[in-house]
Design an enzyme around this catalytic site. Structure first.
Site, PDB file in Angstrom:
ATOM      1  N   TYR A  66      -1.388   2.657  12.097  1.00 29.20           N
ATOM      2  CA  TYR A  66      -1.935   1.796  11.048  1.00 29.20           C
ATOM      3  C   TYR A  66      -1.964   0.364  11.586  1.00 29.20           C
ATOM      4  O   TYR A  66      -0.940  -0.121  12.077  1.00 29.20           O
ATOM      5  CB  TYR A  66      -1.075   1.929   9.789  1.00 29.20           C
ATOM      6  CG  TYR A  66      -1.393   0.888   8.752  1.00 29.20           C
ATOM      7  CD1 TYR A  66      -2.667   0.796   8.201  1.00 29.20           C
ATOM      8  CD2 TYR A  66      -0.429  -0.015   8.327  1.00 29.20           C
ATOM      9  CE1 TYR A  66      -2.962  -0.167   7.261  1.00 29.20           C
ATOM     10  CE2 TYR A  66      -0.712  -0.972   7.375  1.00 29.20           C
ATOM     11  CZ  TYR A  66      -1.991  -1.049   6.855  1.00 29.20           C
ATOM     12  OH  TYR A  66      -2.274  -2.017   5.920  1.00 29.20           O
ATOM     13  N   ASP A  87       5.234   7.989  11.092  1.00 31.10           N
ATOM     14  CA  ASP A  87       4.497   7.693   9.866  1.00 31.10           C
ATOM     15  C   ASP A  87       3.735   8.967   9.509  1.00 31.10           C
ATOM     16  O   ASP A  87       2.781   9.348  10.188  1.00 31.10           O
ATOM     17  CB  ASP A  87       3.548   6.516  10.126  1.00 31.10           C
ATOM     18  CG  ASP A  87       2.777   6.094   8.876  1.00 31.10           C
ATOM     19  OD1 ASP A  87       2.621   6.924   7.966  1.00 31.10           O
ATOM     20  OD2 ASP A  87       2.315   4.931   8.838  1.00 31.10           O
ATOM     21  N   ARG A 109      19.361  -4.565  -6.987  1.00 32.90           N
ATOM     22  CA  ARG A 109      18.930  -4.693  -5.584  1.00 32.90           C
ATOM     23  C   ARG A 109      19.699  -3.734  -4.672  1.00 32.90           C
ATOM     24  O   ARG A 109      19.218  -3.359  -3.598  1.00 32.90           O
ATOM     25  CB  ARG A 109      19.064  -6.159  -5.132  1.00 32.90           C
ATOM     26  CG  ARG A 109      18.501  -6.451  -3.774  1.00 32.90           C
ATOM     27  CD  ARG A 109      18.070  -7.911  -3.570  1.00 32.90           C
ATOM     28  NE  ARG A 109      18.975  -8.881  -4.137  1.00 32.90           N
ATOM     29  CZ  ARG A 109      20.180  -9.218  -3.657  1.00 32.90           C
ATOM     30  NH1 ARG A 109      20.633  -8.605  -2.580  1.00 32.90           N
ATOM     31  NH2 ARG A 109      20.921 -10.129  -4.242  1.00 32.90           N
ATOM     32  N   LYS A 162      -0.004   5.919  -1.127  1.00 32.36           N
ATOM     33  CA  LYS A 162      -1.139   6.814  -0.842  1.00 32.36           C
ATOM     34  C   LYS A 162      -0.969   8.172  -1.529  1.00 32.36           C
ATOM     35  O   LYS A 162      -0.891   8.230  -2.731  1.00 32.36           O
ATOM     36  CB  LYS A 162      -1.313   6.969   0.664  1.00 32.36           C
ATOM     37  CG  LYS A 162      -1.135   5.681   1.461  1.00 32.36           C
ATOM     38  CD  LYS A 162      -2.177   4.634   1.142  1.00 32.36           C
ATOM     39  CE  LYS A 162      -1.984   3.423   2.044  1.00 32.36           C
ATOM     40  NZ  LYS A 162      -2.672   2.237   1.598  1.00 32.36           N
TER      41      LYS A 162
HETATM   42  N1  PLP Z   1       0.850   3.656   7.106  1.00 31.32           N
HETATM   43  C1  PLP Z   1      -0.396   4.067   6.894  1.00 31.32           C
HETATM   44  C2  PLP Z   1      -0.885   5.302   7.603  1.00 31.32           C
HETATM   45  C3  PLP Z   1      -1.236   3.364   6.023  1.00 31.32           C
HETATM   46  O1  PLP Z   1      -2.497   3.794   5.832  1.00 31.32           O
HETATM   47  C4  PLP Z   1      -0.732   2.200   5.381  1.00 31.32           C
HETATM   48  C5  PLP Z   1      -1.587   1.416   4.476  1.00 31.32           C
HETATM   49  O2  PLP Z   1      -2.791   1.560   4.444  1.00 31.32           O
HETATM   50  C6  PLP Z   1       0.579   1.810   5.629  1.00 31.32           C
HETATM   51  C7  PLP Z   1       1.352   2.563   6.497  1.00 31.32           C
HETATM   52  C8  PLP Z   1       1.152   0.608   4.955  1.00 31.32           C
HETATM   53  O3  PLP Z   1       1.496   0.971   3.650  1.00 31.32           O
HETATM   54  P1  PLP Z   1       1.505  -0.045   2.400  1.00 31.32           P
HETATM   55  O4  PLP Z   1       0.104  -0.517   2.186  1.00 31.32           O
HETATM   56  O5  PLP Z   1       2.059   0.792   1.286  1.00 31.32           O
HETATM   57  O6  PLP Z   1       2.424  -1.166   2.780  1.00 31.32           O
END
Ligand code: PLP
Length: 384
Positions: free
Chosen positions: A104, A177, A52, A202
């Site tokens: 998101y 992000d 961890r 992704k």
């Molecule tokens: N940021 C973006 C642009 C996303 O498209 C997503 C998920 O679709 C996330 C963050 C969240 O990521 P995760 O699904 O790996 O938790």
């Protein structure tokens, strides 16, 4: 061996040129151990204590992420959301954060449902409007600006250098992000950003077969210590197998996303002329708001994500998506297979996404096949 003059493409393809010293393996072993031996004199000289805290499986992928983003250090997490929420949890109740109005939707949902009741002061602002950002900024109280560029699912562009200078003038940090841009098309740290976040589920992984997140920092400061501690204490780590799969995926990151972004550009241009498409949202289109900024801060492409607004409103969009064959109706993005999604349906009541919007994640299929399949689905969807 020196990798000092290797370009990012070469560093990614060979995962930093790492070779296992003991076996000569070019692909790393998977360490499954959850605990590590303490030396007889009570020291932990290997640097590994317990899974961890840290794990040899994270080291190589974190080193590669650090290098590709031009940062000082990286942390991998159990998911993109684990990475996002850790950044906010590293603040204190009473701190103010400014968040892009287009992010998101899971981020907004968590901020409203958890972070606000916990005591974080959260304001949403249009990050493409610098005056609005300056007005919403509370010097002394605002500790973080959180943005996403291009922002899901309307692909709003944030001018990262401009936002960083607003934040830094008052000692605040900027986190972005960069899931959609990937380190292939944008280097936020070079533009002044302090923390880069990825949903590694992704494009970084690229094969729709793991859940992972990552943070990369400009400097190893007190905030970074807090982020490491949060990950360790919450246990929001990825498993060894997932870390290995992430590194495996990242070896082909450059050719995958470059191919997909080329197809996305072609699709965006062709779809503009389709009779049942009301508009195409893609930062690579010359008339897209924010195109000039995207052209300046992204290099080599505008990413593999676009959206279309379909004539006939919500019904027209859902009926069109019903008739695809090559495209797959599924949420998520960044895999080898192209995905189509009616975003408002998955985002639910809190959605601010136009109801006629279909989000497209462009994969590695032939671009002409992708166009033909979608064009036919739009035609059939509007005839029936
Ligand atoms: N940021 C973006 C642009 C996303 O498209 C997503 C998920 O679709 C996330 C963050 C969240 O990521 P995760 O699904 O790996 O938790």
């Amino acid at each position: 061996m020196t990798t000092a003059n290797w370009r990012p493409e070469s560093l990614a393809a060979q995962a930093l040129g790492w070779i296992d010293a003991k076996t000569g393996a070019v692909s790393p072993p998977i360490h499954m151990s959850s605990t590590f031996l303490r030396d007889p004199d009570n020291q932990y000289r290997t640097g590994h204590i317990y899974i961890r805290d840290d794990n040899p499986a994270f080291e190589q992928v974190e080193a590669l992420l650090t290098k590709l983003e031009g940062g000082a250090s990286a942390l991998v997490f159990a998911s993109g959301m684990a990475a996002v929420t850790s950044v906010f949890l590293a603040h204190k109740p009473g701190d103010h954060v400014l968040v892009a109005e287009h992010v998101y939707y899971g981020v907004r949902k968590w901020l409203n449902g958890f972070a606000k009741p916990w005591g974080l002061a959260v304001d949403y602002v249009d990050m493409s409007n610098l005056d609005a950002v300056k007005r919403a900024f509370r010097p002394g109280q605002t500790k973080l600006i959180w943005t996403e560029t291009p922002a899901n699912p309307v692909w709003t562009i944030t001018d990262l250098a401009a936002i960083a200078s607003i934040a830094h003038a008052s000692g605040a940090k900027v986190a972005v992000d960069s899931t959609v841009a990937t380190p292939v098309f944008c280097k936020p740290i070079a533009l002044g950003v302090d923390i880069v976040m990825h949903s590694a589920t992704k494009f970084l992984n690229g094969h729709s077969d793991i859940c992972a997140g990552a943070l990369i920092t400009r400097q190893e400061d007190e905030m970074w210590e807090r982020l490491w501690t949060i990950r360790t204490q919450l246990g929001s780590i990825i498993g060894s197998m997932e870390a290995w799969l992430l590194l495996r995926g990242m070896r082909s990151l450059f050719p995958r996303v470059q191919w997909a972004a080329r197809s996305a550009q072609q699709l965006a241009e062709k779809l503009q002329a389709h009779p049942f498409v009301a508009s195409v949202l893609y930062p690579g289109l010359a008339d897209f708001p924010g195109h000039a900024i995207a052209a300046r801060q992204m290099t080599g492409g505008f990413g593999a994500m676009l959206s279309i607004r379909v004539k006939g409103g919500e019904t027209g969009a859902i009926r069109s998506a019903a008739h695809v064959n090559l495209w797959k109706r599924a949420t998520s993005l960044g895999g080898t297979e192209s995905l189509i999604e009616h975003r408002a349906s998955i985002e639910g009541d809190a959605s601010t996404t136009p109801k006629d919007l279909l989000r497209l994640s462009v994969g590695l299929e032939d671009a002409a096949d992708l166009y033909d399949d979608l064009a036919a689905a739009l035609d059939t969807g509007h005839r029936n």
